[in-house]
Scaffold this active site. Structure first.
Site, short mmCIF file in Angstrom:
data_model
loop_
_atom_site.label_atom_id
_atom_site.label_comp_id
_atom_site.label_asym_id
_atom_site.label_seq_id
_atom_site.Cartn_x
_atom_site.Cartn_y
_atom_site.Cartn_z
N HIS A 157 -24.27 40.91 -12.11
CA HIS A 157 -23.73 40.30 -10.88
C HIS A 157 -24.83 40.27 -9.81
O HIS A 157 -25.09 41.28 -9.15
CB HIS A 157 -22.56 41.18 -10.43
CG HIS A 157 -21.82 40.66 -9.25
ND1 HIS A 157 -20.99 39.59 -9.31
CD2 HIS A 157 -21.79 41.10 -7.95
CE1 HIS A 157 -20.46 39.38 -8.11
NE2 HIS A 157 -20.94 40.28 -7.27
N SER B 89 -20.42 35.62 -4.87
CA SER B 89 -19.38 36.64 -4.85
C SER B 89 -18.40 36.43 -3.70
O SER B 89 -17.82 35.36 -3.59
CB SER B 89 -20.07 38.00 -4.80
OG SER B 89 -19.31 38.93 -5.48
C1 GCU Z 1 -16.46 43.47 -5.12
C2 GCU Z 1 -15.17 42.65 -5.15
C3 GCU Z 1 -15.40 41.22 -5.62
C4 GCU Z 1 -16.50 40.59 -4.82
C5 GCU Z 1 -17.74 41.45 -4.89
C6 GCU Z 1 -18.90 40.96 -4.01
O1 GCU Z 1 -16.89 43.70 -6.41
O2 GCU Z 1 -14.26 43.33 -5.97
O3 GCU Z 1 -14.22 40.45 -5.49
O4 GCU Z 1 -16.75 39.29 -5.30
O5 GCU Z 1 -17.43 42.76 -4.41
O6 GCU Z 1 -18.68 40.28 -3.03
O7 GCU Z 1 -20.03 41.32 -4.34
#
Ligand code: GCU
Length: 418
Positions: free
Chosen positions: A396, A255
């Site tokens: 995620h 992420s």
């Molecule tokens: C949020 C953000 C993402 C990022 C994520 C993370 O959802 O919008 O861009 O990748 O956090 O780091 O878990």
């Protein structure tokens, strides 16, 4: 759809610093037509060979630094380390080390490293963690971070500060035992050690404390660059370890840490390969695709991740000089693994796939193959050669199944046999 989207964005906003009124698009039919910049656009000529591309690369790095991530400092500083903890773990299969690393004698960070014992180390992994080094493995001897971290689940964290109970809470993401069993070392450092993840975090992080040493104004770089640069400094330390001197170094990141890993590898060619996990917007995903997260929400909610001026491209994505296939191309010819999750539409898995596929053009210059599949693969089907792509079912996160796939990729990085 609008209601679902709203619920989704409120859900995703749990760690947000500001609310965005943006409504994400999750309808493939509503994705606008776009055309992607060509590798040679930056130098105004078609790139036909590696030497032309190597010249263009420097210009792309400059434009990424001036438009999006900010400067990745190049000035050398002193990096020294002191071993704080060293002990055998996993029934003697590995040794756990914790170093206090001092940057320019002014800022101290903690690096943890798990190194296989009694066998040559085949490769080493390095990644930024979200919530402190003690979250990656269950061992009470690992120091607890006193920084503001991204995690905040009670009773492990209070107001984003970890307590002793946080130990091992992110173990699944790191799969240390699996990695050790495969013969690889694994290193981790908390992003907060370089910059805490909130808009004013830079005031007590590397950007401010090392401004004079690095000769860079804090406003000329971003949290993303601070994290990426921090990875490079950890590599300086790892490279001094005799058992790891000649091993391949593989970056991985999930992420926001995936975004930072890509930017780190683009700048520091000592990283031999990158695994970017659900890195999404600002990471592997194409910025021009209006699908999932966009520039508007990411720059509103996380203004410190990029240069403030990057926000001007929200709604004007077609005017961006680059798109993220160029960032991935900057990693060529080094092996790259882009991974997605089906329920993580916020990160735009298709945008990640298309970007990885398009980066193949740069790999071809080095006579390396990228992804030849035209369409996105089914779940759990690994595609590509030097650029790998895979998507799995589920949300995620990084889990044991992901690691099974990464552990198919790493031996190829070691042998070069793609
Ligand atoms: C949020 C953000 C993402 C990022 C994520 C993370 O959802 O919008 O861009 O990748 O956090 O780091 O878990």
């Amino acid at each position: 759809m609008a209601r679902i989207s709203l619920i989704l964005i409120l859900f995703m906003n749990t760690d947000a610093t500001a609310q965005s009124t943006f409504v994400p698009n999750y309808d493939e039919n509503k994705v606008v037509n776009y055309s992607l910049p060509d590798l040679g656009d930056i130098v105004g000529e078609k790139i036909n060979n590696v030497s032309q591309w190597e010249k263009a690369k420097g210009k792309w790095l400059q434009i990424y630094a001036s438009e999006m991530y900010g400067i990745f400092p190049s000035k050398k500083i002193s990096v020294t380390s002191k071993l704080l903890v060293q002990k055998p773990i996993l029934n003697g299969k590995a040794e756990m080390n914790v170093w206090e690393v001092s940057l320019a004698g002014k800022l101290k960070v903690h690096l943890i490293g798990f190194i296989p014992l009694g066998t040559p180390v085949k490769a080493a992994l390095l990644g930024l963690n979200f919530c402190g080094i003690n979250t990656v493995f269950m061992d009470a001897d690992i120091p607890v971070s006193s920084k503001y971290v991204i995690c905040n689940e009670s009773p492990f964290f209070n107001n984003h500060i970890a307590n002793n109970k946080a130990v091992g809470t992110q173990e699944d993401k790191w799969q240390i035992e699996k990695v050790i069993n495969a013969g690889y070392a694994s290193f981790s450092v908390a992003c907060a050690d370089f910059e805490e993840d909130f808009p004013d975090g830079y005031k007590e992080g590397v950007r401010t404390i090392l401004a004079n040493d690095l000769k860079v104004n804090p406003k000329d770089w971003s949290a993303m660059s601070a994290w990426a640069w921090g990875l490079s400094k950890m590599l300086d330390v790892i490279k001094t370890l005799p058992e790891l001197k000649n091993t391949k170094m593989i970056l991985h990141g999930h992420s926001r840490m995936g975004k930072a890993s890509l930017w780190a590898a683009a700048n520091d060619t000592r990283f031999d390969a990158v695994i970017a996990i659900q890195s999404g917007e600002g990471g592997a995903a194409l910025l021009r695709r209006n699908f999932g997260e966009g520039i508007e929400p990411i720059t509103t909610r996380f203004p410190h991740w990029f240069l403030p001026d990057f926000a001007k491209y929200a709604g004007n994505e077609s005017t961006l000089p680059f798109d993220q296939h160029i960032l991935l191309s900057l990693i060529a010819p080094r092996p790259l693994f882009v991974s997605s999750a089906l329920d993580d539409q916020w990160a735009d898995p298709k945008g990640e796939f298309l970007s990885a596929k398009e980066a193949g053009v740069a790999y071809q210059l080095y006579r390396k193959k990228g992804i030849t599949e035209v369409n996105m693969p089914d779940t759990e089907v690994l595609v590509g050669k030097n650029v790998n792509y895979y998507i799995r079912k589920g949300k995620h996160e990084v889990n044991a199944l992901d690691w099974d796939y990464f552990l198919k990729f790493i031996p190829k990085v070691v042998s070069g046999d793609f």
